[in-house]
Design a protein around this motif. Structure first.
Motif, PDB file in Angstrom:
ATOM      1  N   GLY A   1       0.212  -2.536   9.929  1.00  0.00           N
ATOM      2  CA  GLY A   1       1.301  -1.703   9.442  1.00  0.00           C
ATOM      3  C   GLY A   1       1.164  -1.362   7.973  1.00  0.00           C
ATOM      4  O   GLY A   1       1.316  -0.203   7.574  1.00  0.00           O
ATOM      5  N   VAL A   2       0.880  -2.368   7.144  1.00  0.00           N
ATOM      6  CA  VAL A   2       0.715  -2.140   5.700  1.00  0.00           C
ATOM      7  C   VAL A   2      -0.471  -1.215   5.446  1.00  0.00           C
ATOM      8  O   VAL A   2      -0.397  -0.288   4.623  1.00  0.00           O
ATOM      9  N   ARG A   3      -1.557  -1.455   6.154  1.00  0.00           N
ATOM     10  CA  ARG A   3      -2.754  -0.625   5.983  1.00  0.00           C
ATOM     11  C   ARG A   3      -2.465   0.830   6.365  1.00  0.00           C
ATOM     12  O   ARG A   3      -2.810   1.756   5.619  1.00  0.00           O
ATOM     13  N   ALA A   4      -1.815   1.034   7.511  1.00  0.00           N
ATOM     14  CA  ALA A   4      -1.526   2.394   7.977  1.00  0.00           C
ATOM     15  C   ALA A   4      -0.531   3.095   7.059  1.00  0.00           C
ATOM     16  O   ALA A   4      -0.660   4.298   6.780  1.00  0.00           O
ATOM     17  N   MET A   5       0.464   2.357   6.569  1.00  0.00           N
ATOM     18  CA  MET A   5       1.471   2.976   5.709  1.00  0.00           C
ATOM     19  C   MET A   5       0.871   3.385   4.378  1.00  0.00           C
ATOM     20  O   MET A   5       1.213   4.446   3.827  1.00  0.00           O
ATOM     21  N   ALA A   6      -0.023   2.574   3.844  1.00  0.00           N
ATOM     22  CA  ALA A   6      -0.673   2.928   2.576  1.00  0.00           C
ATOM     23  C   ALA A   6      -1.469   4.221   2.730  1.00  0.00           C
ATOM     24  O   ALA A   6      -1.428   5.102   1.858  1.00  0.00           O
ATOM     25  N   ARG A   7      -2.191   4.351   3.846  1.00  0.00           N
ATOM     26  CA  ARG A   7      -2.946   5.590   4.081  1.00  0.00           C
ATOM     27  C   ARG A   7      -1.999   6.779   4.211  1.00  0.00           C
ATOM     28  O   ARG A   7      -2.275   7.863   3.688  1.00  0.00           O
TER      29      ARG A   7
ATOM     30  N   ALA B   1       6.887 -12.950   5.518  1.00  0.00           N
ATOM     31  CA  ALA B   1       6.821 -12.639   4.083  1.00  0.00           C
ATOM     32  C   ALA B   1       5.424 -12.210   3.634  1.00  0.00           C
ATOM     33  O   ALA B   1       5.213 -11.987   2.436  1.00  0.00           O
ATOM     34  N   PHE B   2       4.476 -12.065   4.563  1.00  0.00           N
ATOM     35  CA  PHE B   2       3.122 -11.674   4.157  1.00  0.00           C
ATOM     36  C   PHE B   2       3.098 -10.362   3.366  1.00  0.00           C
ATOM     37  O   PHE B   2       2.406 -10.268   2.340  1.00  0.00           O
ATOM     38  N   PRO B   3       3.836  -9.311   3.783  1.00  0.00           N
ATOM     39  CA  PRO B   3       3.795  -8.070   2.994  1.00  0.00           C
ATOM     40  C   PRO B   3       4.242  -8.253   1.545  1.00  0.00           C
ATOM     41  O   PRO B   3       3.735  -7.577   0.640  1.00  0.00           O
ATOM     42  N   LEU B   4       5.203  -9.151   1.304  1.00  0.00           N
ATOM     43  CA  LEU B   4       5.614  -9.435  -0.070  1.00  0.00           C
ATOM     44  C   LEU B   4       4.437  -9.970  -0.880  1.00  0.00           C
ATOM     45  O   LEU B   4       4.189  -9.541  -2.019  1.00  0.00           O
ATOM     46  N   CYS B   5       3.717 -10.924  -0.296  1.00  0.00           N
ATOM     47  CA  CYS B   5       2.586 -11.533  -0.993  1.00  0.00           C
ATOM     48  C   CYS B   5       1.499 -10.506  -1.277  1.00  0.00           C
ATOM     49  O   CYS B   5       0.919 -10.479  -2.375  1.00  0.00           O
ATOM     50  N   TRP B   6       1.221  -9.669  -0.298  1.00  0.00           N
ATOM     51  CA  TRP B   6       0.174  -8.663  -0.468  1.00  0.00           C
ATOM     52  C   TRP B   6       0.534  -7.702  -1.599  1.00  0.00           C
ATOM     53  O   TRP B   6      -0.288  -7.404  -2.477  1.00  0.00           O
ATOM     54  N   LEU B   7       1.769  -7.217  -1.619  1.00  0.00           N
ATOM     55  CA  LEU B   7       2.195  -6.320  -2.687  1.00  0.00           C
ATOM     56  C   LEU B   7       2.109  -6.991  -4.052  1.00  0.00           C
ATOM     57  O   LEU B   7       1.668  -6.384  -5.038  1.00  0.00           O
ATOM     58  N   LEU B   8       2.540  -8.257  -4.121  1.00  0.00           N
ATOM     59  CA  LEU B   8       2.535  -8.965  -5.397  1.00  0.00           C
ATOM     60  C   LEU B   8       1.117  -9.159  -5.909  1.00  0.00           C
ATOM     61  O   LEU B   8       0.837  -8.959  -7.098  1.00  0.00           O
ATOM     62  N   MET B   9       0.209  -9.541  -5.015  1.00  0.00           N
ATOM     63  CA  MET B   9      -1.183  -9.734  -5.433  1.00  0.00           C
ATOM     64  C   MET B   9      -1.862  -8.405  -5.768  1.00  0.00           C
ATOM     65  O   MET B   9      -2.707  -8.345  -6.668  1.00  0.00           O
ATOM     66  N   ALA B  10      -1.481  -7.342  -5.067  1.00  0.00           N
ATOM     67  CA  ALA B  10      -2.017  -6.024  -5.403  1.00  0.00           C
ATOM     68  C   ALA B  10      -1.556  -5.601  -6.799  1.00  0.00           C
ATOM     69  O   ALA B  10      -2.312  -4.979  -7.560  1.00  0.00           O
TER      70      ALA B  10
ATOM     71  N   LEU C   1       0.490   3.151  -7.779  1.00  0.00           N
ATOM     72  CA  LEU C   1      -0.718   2.449  -8.214  1.00  0.00           C
ATOM     73  C   LEU C   1      -0.975   1.242  -7.319  1.00  0.00           C
ATOM     74  O   LEU C   1      -2.129   0.951  -6.950  1.00  0.00           O
ATOM     75  N   ILE C   2       0.090   0.551  -6.932  1.00  0.00           N
ATOM     76  CA  ILE C   2      -0.047  -0.609  -6.058  1.00  0.00           C
ATOM     77  C   ILE C   2      -0.530  -0.175  -4.681  1.00  0.00           C
ATOM     78  O   ILE C   2      -1.337  -0.872  -4.051  1.00  0.00           O
ATOM     79  N   VAL C   3      -0.044   0.954  -4.204  1.00  0.00           N
ATOM     80  CA  VAL C   3      -0.494   1.471  -2.907  1.00  0.00           C
ATOM     81  C   VAL C   3      -2.000   1.712  -2.923  1.00  0.00           C
ATOM     82  O   VAL C   3      -2.709   1.405  -1.953  1.00  0.00           O
ATOM     83  N   GLU C   4      -2.514   2.238  -4.022  1.00  0.00           N
ATOM     84  CA  GLU C   4      -3.963   2.441  -4.144  1.00  0.00           C
ATOM     85  C   GLU C   4      -4.707   1.113  -4.056  1.00  0.00           C
ATOM     86  O   GLU C   4      -5.756   1.009  -3.406  1.00  0.00           O
ATOM     87  N   GLN C   5      -4.157   0.078  -4.706  1.00  0.00           N
ATOM     88  CA  GLN C   5      -4.807  -1.231  -4.676  1.00  0.00           C
ATOM     89  C   GLN C   5      -4.742  -1.837  -3.274  1.00  0.00           C
ATOM     90  O   GLN C   5      -5.706  -2.459  -2.808  1.00  0.00           O
ATOM     91  N   VAL C   6      -3.603  -1.665  -2.589  1.00  0.00           N
ATOM     92  CA  VAL C   6      -3.471  -2.149  -1.214  1.00  0.00           C
ATOM     93  C   VAL C   6      -4.517  -1.484  -0.318  1.00  0.00           C
ATOM     94  O   VAL C   6      -5.137  -2.140   0.532  1.00  0.00           O
ATOM     95  N   THR C   7      -4.726  -0.186  -0.515  1.00  0.00           N
ATOM     96  CA  THR C   7      -5.735   0.531   0.271  1.00  0.00           C
ATOM     97  C   THR C   7      -7.120  -0.041   0.027  1.00  0.00           C
ATOM     98  O   THR C   7      -7.894  -0.244   0.970  1.00  0.00           O
ATOM     99  N   ALA C   8      -7.430  -0.339  -1.233  1.00  0.00           N
ATOM    100  CA  ALA C   8      -8.741  -0.913  -1.552  1.00  0.00           C
ATOM    101  C   ALA C   8      -8.899  -2.295  -0.925  1.00  0.00           C
ATOM    102  O   ALA C   8      -9.957  -2.642  -0.387  1.00  0.00           O
ATOM    103  N   MET C   9      -7.842  -3.096  -0.979  1.00  0.00           N
ATOM    104  CA  MET C   9      -7.900  -4.436  -0.399  1.00  0.00           C
ATOM    105  C   MET C   9      -8.016  -4.391   1.127  1.00  0.00           C
ATOM    106  O   MET C   9      -8.688  -5.207   1.747  1.00  0.00           O
ATOM    107  N   SER C  10      -7.329  -3.415   1.745  1.00  0.00           N
ATOM    108  CA  SER C  10      -7.398  -3.303   3.211  1.00  0.00           C
ATOM    109  C   SER C  10      -8.763  -2.825   3.677  1.00  0.00           C
ATOM    110  O   SER C  10      -9.178  -3.134   4.800  1.00  0.00           O
ATOM    111  N   ALA C  11      -9.475  -2.095   2.813  1.00  0.00           N
ATOM    112  CA  ALA C  11     -10.784  -1.561   3.212  1.00  0.00           C
ATOM    113  C   ALA C  11     -11.813  -2.655   3.465  1.00  0.00           C
ATOM    114  O   ALA C  11     -12.769  -2.443   4.226  1.00  0.00           O
ATOM    115  N   VAL C  12     -11.629  -3.817   2.845  1.00  0.00           N
ATOM    116  CA  VAL C  12     -12.599  -4.906   3.035  1.00  0.00           C
ATOM    117  C   VAL C  12     -12.087  -5.985   3.992  1.00  0.00           C
ATOM    118  O   VAL C  12     -12.764  -6.979   4.237  1.00  0.00           O
TER     119      VAL C  12
END
Length: 365
Positions: free
Chosen positions: A172-178, A229-238, A351-362
């Motif tokens: 969901g997070v990956r698809a929404m960022a795209r 709460a995983f999406p919270l953690c992902w956004l914070l780390m991004a 800017l965070i969405v861009e970082q989430v996209t980069a993190m999801s790519a790997v």
């Protein structure tokens, strides 16, 4: 906010006529003071079942008290009826001097295959000179329900969603960022607003004046969260990675347990690990452990934890003095009302969405 006027079920084609009749009754029944019909926006709220629609309806009085709007709750129904069902009501609150401020609430229920007909009913109900926001209330990630999401998003200038509690959060997070990066819309994740206290906590703990070298010398971050709460953690780390200009290079994971990323920083490799505590408090970041090399190349560490309504330093696992920050938990309707007033987007969130996209790519999960 006073109780809503009686809810009336109507034929979908007669919604405006019924609203006019309800307003006429309100104006005629007001013996003292005056009634003001208020709307600063149109708000579409999507629910994937009828129980969610009931939940949302209970939140609307608080929302329109903060941000008056014409509200249209659109919900998928479980019945086999292929037709549309509609209800209308008006929410009013008392002002000084006997005056009342009132806002409209319209509810539509339909089966997924009737989305085109639903949109044809919704479109003329939107007040033309006001902006329209879509609040995606469903726990299903919007891009994973494209047949419903795309037509509703096309009616809106702003999309508001909450990734906390999503079914299948990684996809969901990956698809929404795209989706966000491919559209010219104002979009915000309410999870991002919830992270303000954690962002302030990290900014204080890593402040160069308070803790020289910590920010640039980070080597490891481990974050533990409860269910949903995983999406919270992902956004914070991004956010951390984006602000410190780290470049993601790889990831590993054990599904439903942990995810780990490796980043390149100016000082070397940084490891971020997000760990699920299946028995932890739901929708909460429990703790975060940080390790870094100080200006003398000595390894240092700190642990920040959630304790009730505060974020605190765990001094038994930290080499820095205690820091305490309030952790406010706002209601969803308060977050949505606040966001509807911001119509030009959030550059930092993008800017965070861009970082989430980069993190999801790997990601290999």
């Amino acid at each position: 906010m006073n109780a809503a006027a009686q809810t009336h079920q109507v034929d979908p084609q007669d919604i405006e006529h019924e609203l006019d009749r309800v307003w006429s009754e309100l104006y005629g029944g007001s013996e003292t003071g005056s009634i003001t019909r208020a709307a600063m926006s149109n708000l579409l709220v999507f629910c994937s079942n009828e129980q969610q629609a009931i939940d949302v309806a209970a939140r609307i009085p608080t929302l329109v008290e903060q941000h008056p709007a014409r509200v249209l709750i659109v919900a998928l129904q479980e019945s086999e009826d292929d037709g549309l069902q509609a209800w209308v009501s008006v929410h009013c609150r008392q002002l000084g001097g006997g005056q009342q401020l009132c806002a409209e609430n319209i509810e539509l229920r339909f089966r997924p295959q009737a989305i085109e007909r639903a949109v044809s009913v919704i479109r003329p109900l939107l007040i033309g000179d006001l902006p329209t926001a879509l609040w995606w209330f469903s726990p299903q990630p919007p891009p994973l329900m494209p047949d419903v999401f795309e037509p509703l998003a096309a009616l809106s200038q702003q999309v508001i969603y909450d990734s906390v509690g999503w079914v299948n959060p990684i996809d969901g997070v990956r698809a929404m960022a795209r989706w966000i990066q491919s559209r010219d819309k104002v979009v915000l994740n309410l999870a991002w607003r919830r992270l303000k206290s954690w962002r302030r906590m990290l900014a204080s703990g890593l402040d160069p004046e308070f803790n020289p070298g910590a920010m640039q010398g980070l080597t490891d971050i481990e974050i533990v969260h409860g269910p949903d709460a995983f999406p919270l953690c992902w956004l914070l780390m991004a956010w951390v990675a984006a602000r410190l200009d780290w470049r993601v290079k790889s990831s590993s994971c054990k599904q439903h347990e942990w995810i780990e990323w490796l980043f390149d920083s100016q000082q070397g490799t940084v490891r971020i690990r997000i760990q699920l505590d299946k028995n932890g408090p739901q929708r909460v970041i429990e703790k975060m452990d940080l390790s870094w090399l100080d200006t003398n190349k000595q390894k240092q560490h700190a642990r920040f934890c959630t304790e009730g309504h505060h974020l605190v330093t765990d001094e038994s696992h930290s080499c820095i003095p205690c820091i305490t920050r309030p952790s406010f938990e706002f209601k969803l309707e308060q977050l949505v009302a606040a966001q509807m007033a911001h119509r030009h987007g959030d550059k930092l969130f993008m800017l965070i969405v861009e970082q989430v996209t980069a993190m999801s790519a790997v990601l290999t999960c």
